[in-house]
Design a protein around this motif. Structure first.
Motif, PDB file in Angstrom:
ATOM      1  N   GLY A 146       6.968  17.334 -13.109  1.00  0.00           N
ATOM      2  CA  GLY A 146       6.476  16.153 -12.414  1.00  0.00           C
ATOM      3  C   GLY A 146       5.191  15.581 -12.977  1.00  0.00           C
TER       4      GLY A 146
ATOM      5  N   ILE B 148       0.855  -1.190   0.000  1.00  0.00           N
ATOM      6  CA  ILE B 148       0.000   0.000   0.000  1.00  0.00           C
ATOM      7  C   ILE B 148       0.882   1.227   0.000  1.00  0.00           C
ATOM      8  CG2 ILE B 148      -1.870   1.222   1.185  1.00  0.00           C
ATOM      9  CD1 ILE B 148      -2.286  -1.409   2.809  1.00  0.00           C
ATOM     10  N   ASN B 149       0.580   2.174  -0.868  1.00  0.00           N
ATOM     11  CA  ASN B 149       1.272   3.458  -0.873  1.00  0.00           C
ATOM     12  C   ASN B 149       0.241   4.521  -1.232  1.00  0.00           C
ATOM     13  OD1 ASN B 149       2.931   5.618  -1.112  1.00  0.00           O
ATOM     14  ND2 ASN B 149       4.160   4.794  -2.789  1.00  0.00           N
ATOM     15  N   GLY B 150      -0.306   5.180  -0.213  1.00  0.00           N
ATOM     16  CA  GLY B 150      -1.364   6.162  -0.464  1.00  0.00           C
ATOM     17  C   GLY B 150      -2.547   5.468  -1.123  1.00  0.00           C
TER      18      GLY B 150
ATOM     19  N   ARG C  45      -0.882  13.482 -11.479  1.00  0.00           N
ATOM     20  CA  ARG C  45       0.531  13.558 -11.130  1.00  0.00           C
ATOM     21  C   ARG C  45       0.813  12.776  -9.852  1.00  0.00           C
ATOM     22  NH1 ARG C  45       3.131  19.384 -10.316  1.00  0.00           N
ATOM     23  NH2 ARG C  45       1.707  19.501  -8.566  1.00  0.00           N
ATOM     24  N   GLU C  46      -0.097  12.907  -8.890  1.00  0.00           N
ATOM     25  CA  GLU C  46       0.134  12.241  -7.614  1.00  0.00           C
ATOM     26  C   GLU C  46       0.124  10.720  -7.775  1.00  0.00           C
ATOM     27  OE1 GLU C  46      -2.114  13.776  -4.357  1.00  0.00           O
ATOM     28  OE2 GLU C  46      -1.696  12.021  -3.110  1.00  0.00           O
TER      29      GLU C  46
ATOM     30  N   GLU D 203       5.783   5.588  -9.540  1.00  0.00           N
ATOM     31  CA  GLU D 203       7.181   5.800  -9.920  1.00  0.00           C
ATOM     32  C   GLU D 203       7.357   5.823 -11.434  1.00  0.00           C
ATOM     33  OE1 GLU D 203       9.388   3.056  -7.564  1.00  0.00           O
ATOM     34  OE2 GLU D 203       8.703   3.981  -5.718  1.00  0.00           O
ATOM     35  N   GLU D 204       6.409   6.474 -12.127  1.00  0.00           N
ATOM     36  CA  GLU D 204       6.557   6.628 -13.566  1.00  0.00           C
ATOM     37  C   GLU D 204       7.533   7.757 -13.859  1.00  0.00           C
ATOM     38  OE1 GLU D 204       2.059   5.324 -14.914  1.00  0.00           O
ATOM     39  OE2 GLU D 204       2.472   7.404 -14.504  1.00  0.00           O
TER      40      GLU D 204
ATOM     41  N   GLY E 192       3.187   9.657  -9.617  1.00  0.00           N
ATOM     42  CA  GLY E 192       4.361   9.665  -8.744  1.00  0.00           C
ATOM     43  C   GLY E 192       4.420   8.423  -7.874  1.00  0.00           C
ATOM     44  N   ARG E 193       3.261   8.016  -7.368  1.00  0.00           N
ATOM     45  CA  ARG E 193       3.219   6.819  -6.519  1.00  0.00           C
ATOM     46  C   ARG E 193       3.562   5.567  -7.319  1.00  0.00           C
ATOM     47  NH1 ARG E 193       1.815   8.260  -0.996  1.00  0.00           N
ATOM     48  NH2 ARG E 193       0.336   9.954  -1.120  1.00  0.00           N
TER      49      ARG E 193
ATOM     50  N   PRO F 118       8.569  11.128 -14.965  1.00  0.00           N
ATOM     51  CA  PRO F 118       7.784  12.342 -15.152  1.00  0.00           C
ATOM     52  C   PRO F 118       8.247  13.137 -16.369  1.00  0.00           C
ATOM     53  CG  PRO F 118       9.395  12.676 -13.423  1.00  0.00           C
ATOM     54  CD  PRO F 118       9.615  11.283 -13.944  1.00  0.00           C
TER      55      PRO F 118
END
Lengths: 461, 590
Positions: B357, B12-14, B343-344, B350-351, B347-348, B353
């Motif tokens: 970002g 789990i990440n966010g 974007r968020e 890990e693409e 980011g989670r 950017p």
């Protein structure tokens, strides 16, 4: 249940990584035993049996072998009861005033829950702060989130204290009013200034303080505003109180967020701040408001210092997109000796339109405020022209504007640190300033209102 | 139906959850996550695990909790009861959530998007033996006082009607007709259907754009018009009035239905729309505006993944009503928050950017959204349109940032809000020099036929005066206005009338908040008439100060308040007044 895990896999700044954890849950709190002392942390990422934990205190003296970690199975909870009034807590909600633990009536998750937009009550009640620039031009409304954008060395703290002191007098009954004060990464002196000022104005027993000073752990700074807002929501919605929350300094909070984000190795967006800075700030600021099922309210006055006085810096910028307006302080005004140095043109209160005018303040308030903004904007144009061609070359009307600008700053904006102007006085002062200008210049005001209030013969201000 | 696929939570990440235990999850499928059954969507499938974004808070979720596929893509329920309601980003009615969890939103609450018990007065409009296909209207019912809901055959069904019910009161659960399909099976059709939010609904063909969306806002209708089926962006820094402009458009524009998406914005704003629109009355029908409005509220503190979905939920609802033959306008406030949600999540994951970002697919997602606007002929032969008006919140008010720049490529109307105008409380703070509308040419004929043949000629004159003013102001800023000729001074005075008396519009004034096109035209005409007359005076070597002393310029500015929307004859009287004044000045001179 209470399994103890020995040792760590990795330590990186305020983060530690553990392996072999059975059945962890997201954002649960863990306790870490180190040399007989206890530290706490929160799980911020799970990947199978390995978890990333953010330690609220610092990670100094920790090694890969000397810790014992226990999972609590719950997210961070704050013990609450009405006794918290008058108490002082550290940044993670533990009492530090030596008066002992709180006997909790309930415990609440510090992350709170979003208010259902349907359950919100639209804020309309005018709060009289006794400060002309705020009352007339950027009116504060009960349940609003109205930040002060400041810079280092500007009197934002004096202004906040003055609002607390004077807003309280205009409030209904004293027993229904309380202040929740959260300090994040502020200097010891600043925290002390607030405490002393609250004491002097006799509200200290109605203040709940959460202090994370600049030398306190960075990771704890993330919890401080959440704990404070949880306390505020509890008092407002369960005890029907009117709570004014002061959060200072949001810049230090955002920087703490950046520090943790970068040690987690996240992809940064502008100026190194994490991409979720907006959502994160919103999860704090949106906790202001009023709901149908309670008569209480949470009004927020966050204070932030604009790095290098730059309003386009990500922190003030994102804040402005979330909050319902902003009060911007200006260094040039401050140097002219104007207190409070409110730069009125970029300042704004979005909820003002529904809380002023007939039935709230006075019928002429909206038009008057609009005209003052428009005329003062014109003053700026004239000043930039005067700086090129010189004041002597200006037309008589332009010179009148210059005079209006000077008087506006010295008589209207400027007031004493203890001066409490009722709204009627403030509005009359506004009219006496506008009376300096010819009637044709007042194009934002309805003719009827002009007939009633515009008295050009009273030129003496 | 697809069989359900089951897995378990691994990481789990966010809002991003990694799932193991099955490799049968399909992309974009809707899943239930955890013991509480939180709604999520598959956004990635890798060799050993599946990536799911969860539309609710993941705090307290454990590893090893079950994840179950629902066998269909992320979809919304379509049927009567949508209009007048307020939903969250994944179409859960917020009023139901309030009853179930109180003033604060809990998670894992399951509720139906539309009220299944409520009885509607259905009038059938098909009979046994009729041949129908997807989109055919089989029944109608009054959904609100302003909207007649048309029950349509869902996608993929063609055949003949085997059986219908008589007119009467039915609920959303009842079957209205039985259809024998071309393949020979019998299908029961009720009022409700579902549609995947990320797929545009099918239309017969796109039609050229030819009609304006009339908003009653002078700067928009006259200078920067938007067409029905068009796209517009409103970029502006904070406090420049994006939301206010959107509210004005939602209140007054002549669309049949408004879908208002509060995407990552303030909770109080949604409350305000809800309160205002229930009280405000539609000028044409005398009914509350809420009777033609759907609200989607995913405020900034609600889960980020649902914010990403809210835009698609909104446009799917809009397309559904367009299919019934309505003109629908969508207000999306703000698309920047939606891009930030992308974007968020990105980011989670890990693409890699791209700019600032934001993920590299930002522009294709934006174009995919804006291209769902259009003026179309529906499958059932009716015409309808979806107009998209998206607010953009550029960081630091800087229009060169990626969301504004990418949006600019896909919209044809650009209403740039200006901080300086907002500071002097000139609203709407749309900058007339940097904004543009590409619809002028498409709408040329409409304006000529429906307003006045001179409309566009006058518009061009107004634009050129404003242009000229901005050039003269460069000089004035340097050396003051005294050095200008009287003719140039007149340009400044007329431009001031246009700015303050025409472009600036007071949303709180009872008649100025909405101004019909005929009055807008009369106002333009009057300003140009005044200029013509004033020019005549100046050409007789009379100083402009004499004209100024009569206060005619200030009086003209105030005309927007002094002449009501239905008192157009007063414009003629005012012209006579101008004539008299000018004649008098000339006479005095001689």
């Amino acid at each position: 249940m209470a399994l103890e895990y020995l040792g760590l896999r990795e330590i990186s700044g305020p983060l530690v990584i553990l392996d072999g954890i059975e059945n962890p849950s997201y954002e649960e709190v863990v306790t870490i035993q180190l040399n007989g002392k206890m530290r706490t942390g929160k799980i911020i990422e799970i990947s199978g049996k390995s978890v990333v934990v953010q330690v609220f205190e610092n990670t100094s003296e920790m090694s890969l072998t000397n810790t014992k970690t226990t999972l609590t199975g719950k997210p961070m909870m704050l013990p609450l009861s009405k006794e918290i009034l008058g108490r002082t807590f550290n940044g993670s909600g533990r009492p530090i005033d030596g008066l002992g633990e709180i006997f909790p009536e309930k415990k609440a998750d510090i992350n709170g829950k979003p208010i259902n937009p349907v359950s919100r009550e639209y804020p309309r009640d005018f709060i009289q702060t006794g400060i002309s620039s705020i009352d007339c031009l950027t009116t504060l409304i009960r349940g609003q989130k109205l930040p002060i954008f400041s810079g280092n060395g500007l009197p934002q703290d004096n202004l906040a204290v003055q609002i607390v002191r004077q807003a309280q007098l205009a409030g209904e009954s004293d027993t229904q009013f309380a202040v929740v004060f959260a300090a994040m990464g502020v200097k010891n002196d600043v925290a002390d200034f607030f405490r002393r000022s609250f004491e002097e104005s006799g509200v200290l027993d109605r203040v709940v303080m959460f202090l994370n000073l600049s030398n306190d752990p960075v990771a704890e700074r993330i919890i401080t505003p959440r704990a404070a807002l949880t306390a505020a929501e509890y008092l407002a919605y369960e005890h029907n109180m009117h709570i004014l929350v002061i959060l200072t300094d949001m810049t230090a909070y955002a920087e703490a967020l950046r520090e943790i984000s970068s040690s987690k190795g996240e992809i940064p967006s502008r100026k190194g701040f994490p991409g979720y800075l907006y959502s994160d700030l919103a999860s704090l600021f949106e906790r202001a408001g009023m709901i149908h099922s309670s008569t209480g309210s949470v009004t927020q006055i966050p204070i932030l210092s604009m790095p290098n006085d730059d309003i386009t810096h990500p922190i003030p910028d994102l804040t402005g997109y979330i909050t319902e307006g902003q009060i911007v302080l200006d260094r040039a005004l401050s140097q002219k000796g104007v207190y409070p140095p409110v730069s009125v043109l970029p300042s704004l209160s979005r909820l003002m339109k529904d809380g002023i005018g007939e039935g709230y303040t006075r019928e002429d308030h909206p038009d008057l405020a609009n005209q003052l903004f428009a005329s003062y904007a014109k003053v700026q144009d004239v000043r930039s022209l005067a700086s090129v061609i010189g004041e002597d070359e200006l037309s008589p009307l332009d010179r009148l504007y210059l005079e209006f600008g000077r008087k506006f700053e010295t008589l209207f904006l400027n007031q004493g640190k203890n001066e409490n102007r009722p709204i009627g006085t403030t509005l009359s002062l506004g009219w006496s300033l506008l009376s300096m200008l010819p009637r044709e210049e007042l194009d934002r005001i309805d003719s009827e209102i002009l007939d009633k209030y515009y008295k050009p013969q009273n030129e003496a201000v | 139906m697809a069989t359900t696929v089951k897995g378990y939570i691994y990481g789990i990440n966010g809002p991003v959850v990694h799932v193991k235990g099955s490799s049968d999850f399909g992309m974009m499928q809707m899943v239930k996550v955890g013991e509480e059954g939180l709604i999520g969507e598959v956004i990635g499938v890798e060799s050993d695990h599946t990536i799911v974004q969860v539309y609710e808070s993941t705090t307290g979720l454990h590893t090893n909790e079950p994840v179950e596929s629902l066998g269909m893509p992320m979809s919304v329920t379509l049927g009567p009861g949508i209009i007048g309601n307020i939903f969250d980003g994944i179409e859960r009615p917020l009023k139901d959530l309030e009853q179930k969890s109180g003033a604060f939103l809990d998670r894992g609450i399951h509720t139906s998007a539309i009220d299944l018990q409520k009885k509607w007065n259905v009038s059938m409009c098909c009979k046994q033996g009729d041949s129908v296909s997807a989109g055919s209207i089989i029944a109608t019912l009054p959904e609100t006082s302003l909207v007649v809901h048309k029950v349509m055959v869902p996608a993929g069904i063609n055949g003949t009607i085997e059986e219908t019910v008589p007119d009467g009161a039915y609920s959303a659960q009842d079957t209205l007709v039985k259809i024998r399909t071309d393949k020979g099976s019998i299908v029961d059709i009720g009022m409700v259907q579902t549609w995947p939010i990320r797929t545009p609904r099918t239309v017969r063909e796109r039609k050229p754009i030819s009609r304006p969306l009339i908003t009653g806002q002078r700067i928009i209708d006259t200078l920067l018009p938007i067409a029905k089926g068009g796209t517009a962006a409103i970029p502006g820094g904070f406090g420049t009035g994006k939301t206010m402009t959107q509210h004005q458009l939602a209140k007054w524009c002549d669309a049949d239905i408004i879908v208002y998406i509060g995407c990552g914005e303030r909770g109080n704003e949604m409350t305000q729309v809800l309160e205002d629109f229930s009280k405000l009355v539609d000028p044409k029908s005398g009914r509350p505006l809420m009777d033609r409005t759907v609200l989607i509220a995913n405020t900034s503190n609600m889960p980020v993944a649902a914010r990403e979905a809210s835009i698609y939920t909104g446009i799917t609802l809009a397309e559904y009503y367009r299919d019934m033959g309505y003109h629908v306008a969508i207000m999306a406030d703000s698309t920047s928050r939606w891009a930030e949600a992308l974007r968020e999540i990105s980011g989670r994951l890990e693409e890699m950017p791209a700019e600032e970002g934001f993920p590299a697919y930002l522009s294709s997602r934006l174009s995919g959204f804006y291209e769902r606007a259009g003026y179309v002929e529906n499958l059932n032969g009716t015409e309808g349109s979806v107009t998209i008006i998206g607010a953009v919140s550029p960081q630091g008010g800087d229009f060169s940032e990626p969301v504004t720049q990418n949006t600019k490529r896909f919209v044809r109307c650009f209403w740039a809000l200006d901080r300086q105008l907002a500071y002097s409380r000139h609203y709407p703070a749309i900058n007339w020099l940097t904004s543009y509308s590409e619809y002028i040419d498409d709408l040329y004929t409409w304006y000529e036929e429906n307003v006045d043949e001179n409309f566009l000629k006058y518009r061009a004159e107004i634009v050129s005066i404003l242009q000229e003013e901005s050039q003269l102001m460069e000089i004035v800023k340097l050396i003051g206005s005294d050095v200008l000729h009287d003719e140039q001074k007149l340009v400044l005075d007329i431009a001031k009338i246009i700015r303050l008396g025409f472009l600036q519009q007071n949303a709180y004034h009872k008649s100025d908040t909405y101004v019909p096109l005929t009055k807008q035209f009369k106002m333009m005409e009057l300003v140009l008439y005044l200029r013509k007359k004033a020019k005549e005076v100046i050409s007789k070597q009379i100083p402009i100060s004499q004209l100024r002393e009569t206060n005619i310029f200030e009086d003209t500015i105030k005309l927007k308040y002094d002449i009501g929307n239905d008192e157009l004859e007063k414009f003629e009287e005012y012209k006579h007044k101008i004539d008299r004044l000018c004649a008098q000045i000339i006479q005095n001179q001689q």
